[in-house]
Design a protein around this motif. Structure first.
Motif, PDB file in Angstrom:
ATOM      1  N   ASP A  54       2.833   3.475  -3.662  1.00  0.00           N
ATOM      2  CA  ASP A  54       2.266   4.300  -4.735  1.00  0.00           C
ATOM      3  C   ASP A  54       2.821   5.716  -4.741  1.00  0.00           C
ATOM      4  O   ASP A  54       2.367   6.555  -5.523  1.00  0.00           O
ATOM      5  CB  ASP A  54       0.740   4.339  -4.618  1.00  0.00           C
ATOM      6  CG  ASP A  54       0.261   4.888  -3.281  1.00  0.00           C
ATOM      7  OD1 ASP A  54       1.109   5.317  -2.482  1.00  0.00           O
ATOM      8  OD2 ASP A  54      -0.966   4.891  -3.047  1.00  0.00           O
ATOM      9  N   GLY A  55       3.782   6.026  -3.870  1.00  0.00           N
ATOM     10  CA  GLY A  55       4.401   7.352  -3.874  1.00  0.00           C
ATOM     11  C   GLY A  55       3.781   8.341  -2.920  1.00  0.00           C
ATOM     12  O   GLY A  55       4.383   9.382  -2.629  1.00  0.00           O
ATOM     13  N   ARG A  56       2.581   8.084  -2.414  1.00  0.00           N
ATOM     14  CA  ARG A  56       1.949   8.994  -1.461  1.00  0.00           C
ATOM     15  C   ARG A  56       2.499   8.755  -0.062  1.00  0.00           C
ATOM     16  O   ARG A  56       3.115   7.742   0.214  1.00  0.00           O
ATOM     17  CB  ARG A  56       0.429   8.804  -1.492  1.00  0.00           C
ATOM     18  CG  ARG A  56      -0.191   9.272  -2.813  1.00  0.00           C
ATOM     19  CD  ARG A  56      -1.701   9.196  -2.765  1.00  0.00           C
ATOM     20  NE  ARG A  56      -2.165   7.810  -2.732  1.00  0.00           N
ATOM     21  CZ  ARG A  56      -3.450   7.467  -2.619  1.00  0.00           C
ATOM     22  NH1 ARG A  56      -4.376   8.408  -2.506  1.00  0.00           N
ATOM     23  NH2 ARG A  56      -3.795   6.195  -2.609  1.00  0.00           N
ATOM     24  N   ARG A  57       2.218   9.690   0.846  1.00  0.00           N
ATOM     25  CA  ARG A  57       2.850   9.639   2.166  1.00  0.00           C
ATOM     26  C   ARG A  57       2.214   8.590   3.079  1.00  0.00           C
ATOM     27  O   ARG A  57       2.889   7.934   3.856  1.00  0.00           O
ATOM     28  CB  ARG A  57       2.783  11.026   2.832  1.00  0.00           C
ATOM     29  CG  ARG A  57       3.560  12.067   2.045  1.00  0.00           C
ATOM     30  CD  ARG A  57       3.660  13.359   2.830  1.00  0.00           C
ATOM     31  NE  ARG A  57       4.448  13.207   4.047  1.00  0.00           N
ATOM     32  CZ  ARG A  57       5.765  13.266   4.099  1.00  0.00           C
ATOM     33  NH1 ARG A  57       6.461  13.463   2.989  1.00  0.00           N
ATOM     34  NH2 ARG A  57       6.412  13.117   5.235  1.00  0.00           N
ATOM     35  N   HIS A  58       0.889   8.453   3.042  1.00  0.00           N
ATOM     36  CA  HIS A  58       0.199   7.433   3.849  1.00  0.00           C
ATOM     37  C   HIS A  58       0.607   7.509   5.324  1.00  0.00           C
ATOM     38  O   HIS A  58       1.058   6.514   5.921  1.00  0.00           O
ATOM     39  CB  HIS A  58       0.496   6.019   3.313  1.00  0.00           C
ATOM     40  CG  HIS A  58      -0.162   5.729   2.008  1.00  0.00           C
ATOM     41  ND1 HIS A  58      -1.534   5.634   1.860  1.00  0.00           N
ATOM     42  CD2 HIS A  58       0.376   5.521   0.776  1.00  0.00           C
ATOM     43  CE1 HIS A  58      -1.813   5.361   0.588  1.00  0.00           C
ATOM     44  NE2 HIS A  58      -0.679   5.291  -0.088  1.00  0.00           N
TER      45      HIS A  58
ATOM     46  N   ARG B  88       0.824  -1.211   0.000  1.00  0.00           N
ATOM     47  CA  ARG B  88       0.000   0.000   0.000  1.00  0.00           C
ATOM     48  C   ARG B  88       0.863   1.268   0.000  1.00  0.00           C
ATOM     49  O   ARG B  88       0.440   2.323  -0.480  1.00  0.00           O
ATOM     50  CB  ARG B  88      -0.925  -0.026   1.206  1.00  0.00           C
ATOM     51  CG  ARG B  88      -1.788   1.209   1.388  1.00  0.00           C
ATOM     52  CD  ARG B  88      -2.694   1.061   2.589  1.00  0.00           C
ATOM     53  NE  ARG B  88      -3.385   2.305   2.890  1.00  0.00           N
ATOM     54  CZ  ARG B  88      -4.480   2.733   2.282  1.00  0.00           C
ATOM     55  NH1 ARG B  88      -5.014   1.984   1.335  1.00  0.00           N
ATOM     56  NH2 ARG B  88      -5.049   3.875   2.606  1.00  0.00           N
ATOM     57  N   LEU B  89       2.073   1.161   0.530  1.00  0.00           N
ATOM     58  CA  LEU B  89       2.934   2.332   0.663  1.00  0.00           C
ATOM     59  C   LEU B  89       3.780   2.598  -0.574  1.00  0.00           C
ATOM     60  O   LEU B  89       4.570   3.549  -0.587  1.00  0.00           O
ATOM     61  CB  LEU B  89       3.861   2.137   1.868  1.00  0.00           C
ATOM     62  CG  LEU B  89       3.174   1.912   3.213  1.00  0.00           C
ATOM     63  CD1 LEU B  89       4.194   1.469   4.262  1.00  0.00           C
ATOM     64  CD2 LEU B  89       2.452   3.169   3.667  1.00  0.00           C
TER      65      LEU B  89
ATOM     66  N   THR C 275      -1.192   4.996   7.573  1.00  0.00           N
ATOM     67  CA  THR C 275      -0.723   3.624   7.401  1.00  0.00           C
ATOM     68  C   THR C 275       0.608   3.415   8.109  1.00  0.00           C
ATOM     69  O   THR C 275       0.833   2.372   8.751  1.00  0.00           O
ATOM     70  CB  THR C 275      -0.575   3.293   5.911  1.00  0.00           C
ATOM     71  OG1 THR C 275      -1.826   3.502   5.246  1.00  0.00           O
ATOM     72  CG2 THR C 275      -0.160   1.844   5.709  1.00  0.00           C
ATOM     73  N   TRP C 276       1.516   4.386   8.020  1.00  0.00           N
ATOM     74  CA  TRP C 276       2.789   4.286   8.725  1.00  0.00           C
ATOM     75  C   TRP C 276       2.571   4.196  10.229  1.00  0.00           C
ATOM     76  O   TRP C 276       3.216   3.385  10.920  1.00  0.00           O
ATOM     77  CB  TRP C 276       3.671   5.496   8.401  1.00  0.00           C
ATOM     78  CG  TRP C 276       4.371   5.411   7.085  1.00  0.00           C
ATOM     79  CD1 TRP C 276       4.159   6.198   5.992  1.00  0.00           C
ATOM     80  CD2 TRP C 276       5.404   4.495   6.705  1.00  0.00           C
ATOM     81  NE1 TRP C 276       4.990   5.832   4.957  1.00  0.00           N
ATOM     82  CE2 TRP C 276       5.767   4.800   5.368  1.00  0.00           C
ATOM     83  CE3 TRP C 276       6.049   3.453   7.357  1.00  0.00           C
ATOM     84  CZ2 TRP C 276       6.747   4.087   4.682  1.00  0.00           C
ATOM     85  CZ3 TRP C 276       7.027   2.745   6.676  1.00  0.00           C
ATOM     86  CH2 TRP C 276       7.375   3.059   5.353  1.00  0.00           C
TER      87      TRP C 276
ATOM     88  N   LYS D  96      11.928   5.897  -0.043  1.00  0.00           N
ATOM     89  CA  LYS D  96      11.309   6.966  -0.829  1.00  0.00           C
ATOM     90  C   LYS D  96      10.984   8.196   0.013  1.00  0.00           C
ATOM     91  O   LYS D  96      10.924   9.310  -0.505  1.00  0.00           O
ATOM     92  CB  LYS D  96      10.025   6.457  -1.490  1.00  0.00           C
ATOM     93  CG  LYS D  96      10.261   5.497  -2.635  1.00  0.00           C
ATOM     94  CD  LYS D  96       8.945   5.146  -3.306  1.00  0.00           C
ATOM     95  CE  LYS D  96       9.170   4.243  -4.509  1.00  0.00           C
ATOM     96  NZ  LYS D  96       7.900   3.911  -5.198  1.00  0.00           N
ATOM     97  N   HIS D  97      10.717   7.972   1.300  1.00  0.00           N
ATOM     98  CA  HIS D  97      10.187   9.055   2.120  1.00  0.00           C
ATOM     99  C   HIS D  97      11.203   9.659   3.083  1.00  0.00           C
ATOM    100  O   HIS D  97      11.001  10.770   3.563  1.00  0.00           O
ATOM    101  CB  HIS D  97       8.986   8.539   2.928  1.00  0.00           C
ATOM    102  CG  HIS D  97       7.840   8.103   2.081  1.00  0.00           C
ATOM    103  ND1 HIS D  97       7.063   8.981   1.358  1.00  0.00           N
ATOM    104  CD2 HIS D  97       7.349   6.859   1.804  1.00  0.00           C
ATOM    105  CE1 HIS D  97       6.129   8.318   0.693  1.00  0.00           C
ATOM    106  NE2 HIS D  97       6.282   7.028   0.950  1.00  0.00           N
TER     107      HIS D  97
END
Length: 341
Positions: A213-217, A210-211, A220-221, A264-265
């Motif tokens: 797709d490039g969005r921060r979420h 789920r994590l 979810t984290w 990525k983040h």
């Protein structure tokens, strides 16, 4: 929503998590689980409407399942006296039988046939479940991971009641269990540690993709961090020394799942610093709990009886090597070889 076939497989896994942890000292739940499994399995096999969403059984599942069941079956086949009497470790058995009658009877390889047969029965249902899981698609297996994660979470909640001893109740499904430790739906703390490790990895298999797709979420984290910490604390509260030692492997596998998204983040140094800080704070918080003292005490080896147990087990192993004594025969064989002191 899951298709009917997937839902039935999820039901079997869920019921197994709840009722499948009693062990040989708690047979009633095992019998109930087997009856419920039959009820769920019949539609999967004979009713086309309940096979929607399921493919064919994977050939590897047939091979693995066949090998699992073949071993106890081979150990139960009666052998002529000229064969079984010359097997390693049979001298005492031959002498004992000769005291009550003729020793030239046919006997199986197993030295405890009734226990081996019971073990065979208990293996049938996991093998059947294995064949049905092999029919699931990737999307259906995600539903199965969700079932395992939820089952582990519920087992964790029940374990919290066990550790807290709320209402002066044992809060266990079984008459015989590892009292005083977090066991959840299991009777044995080692099995509960296994369940929590598996549930944590199942949760990771759901959350990590789920994590990507490039969005921060952010939510979810946060949920992933909280779930990971909760399951790992649960493993510690089981008091299972091997389970606690295996936590390092589980954490490494979990990090491997999340690492592509983590890179990525945020830079690696921040993740290492944040992870180290979280672990340090968690250990400090655990040490403040009164119930953790019992877990820490288990790592004291001053009164460890397993060293003697391993000596006797090693002796038995050498006596029956290489054919063994049969699946399920460890208790009577080990007791017979136990040193008098």
């Amino acid at each position: 929503m899951p298709l009917p076939g997937t839902a039935l497989v999820m039901a079997i896994v869920g019921v197994s998590i709840v009722l499948g942890g009693g062990g040989t000292s708690n047979p009633h739940t095992e019998i109930l689980l087997q009856l419920l499994t039959i009820g769920f399995m019949v539609p999967l096999i004979v009713m086309a409407s309940f096979q929607r969403g399921l493919g064919s059984i994977h050939p590897a599942a047939w091979i693995i399942g066949g090998l699992v069941l073949a071993l106890p079956l081979v150990q139960l086949v009666p052998l002529p006296p000229a064969v079984w009497q010359v097997l390693p470790g049979r001298e005492v058995e031959v002498q004992s039988i000769a005291l009550v009658g003729p020793a030239d009877r046919w006997m199986p390889l197993s030295m405890a046939p009734a226990r081996t047969f019971t073990s065979l029965l208990s293996m049938v249902f996991p093998v059947l479940l294995l064949t049905q899981v092999s029919r699931l698609s990737i999307r259906s297996r995600r539903w199965l991971c969700a079932t395992i994660a939820v089952g582990g979470g519920l087992s964790m909640l029940l374990g919290i009641l066990q550790v807290s001893n709320a209402g002066d109740a044992a809060w266990s499904l079984y008459a015989y269990f590892s009292e005083g430790f977090l066991c959840g739906f299991q009777a044995n703390r080692n099995h509960q540690a296994d369940i929590l490790h598996i549930a944590l990895l199942a949760f990771g298999a759901l959350a990590a993709p789920r994590l990507m797709d490039g969005r921060r979420h952010i939510l979810t984290w946060m949920v992933s961090a909280a779930a990971s910490a909760t399951f790992l604390v649960g493993v510690i509260m089981t008091g299972s020394r091997t389970g606690i030692a295996l936590s390092g492997i589980t954490v490494a596998l979990l990090c491997a799942m999340f690492w592509p998204a983590m890179r990525k983040h945020m830079p690696s140094a921040r993740w290492l610093f944040g992870g180290g800080l979280a672990i340090s704070l968690s250990i400090f918080g655990l040490l403040q709990l009164q119930s953790i003292e019992r877990v820490v005490a288990r790592f004291s080896l001053t009164k460890e009886g397993r060293w003697d147990l391993w000596v006797d087990a090693s002796y038995v192993l050498h006596q029956v090597w290489p054919v063994g004594a049969g699946i399920g025969a460890i208790a009577p064989v080990l007791q017979a070889a136990e040193r008098l002191e």
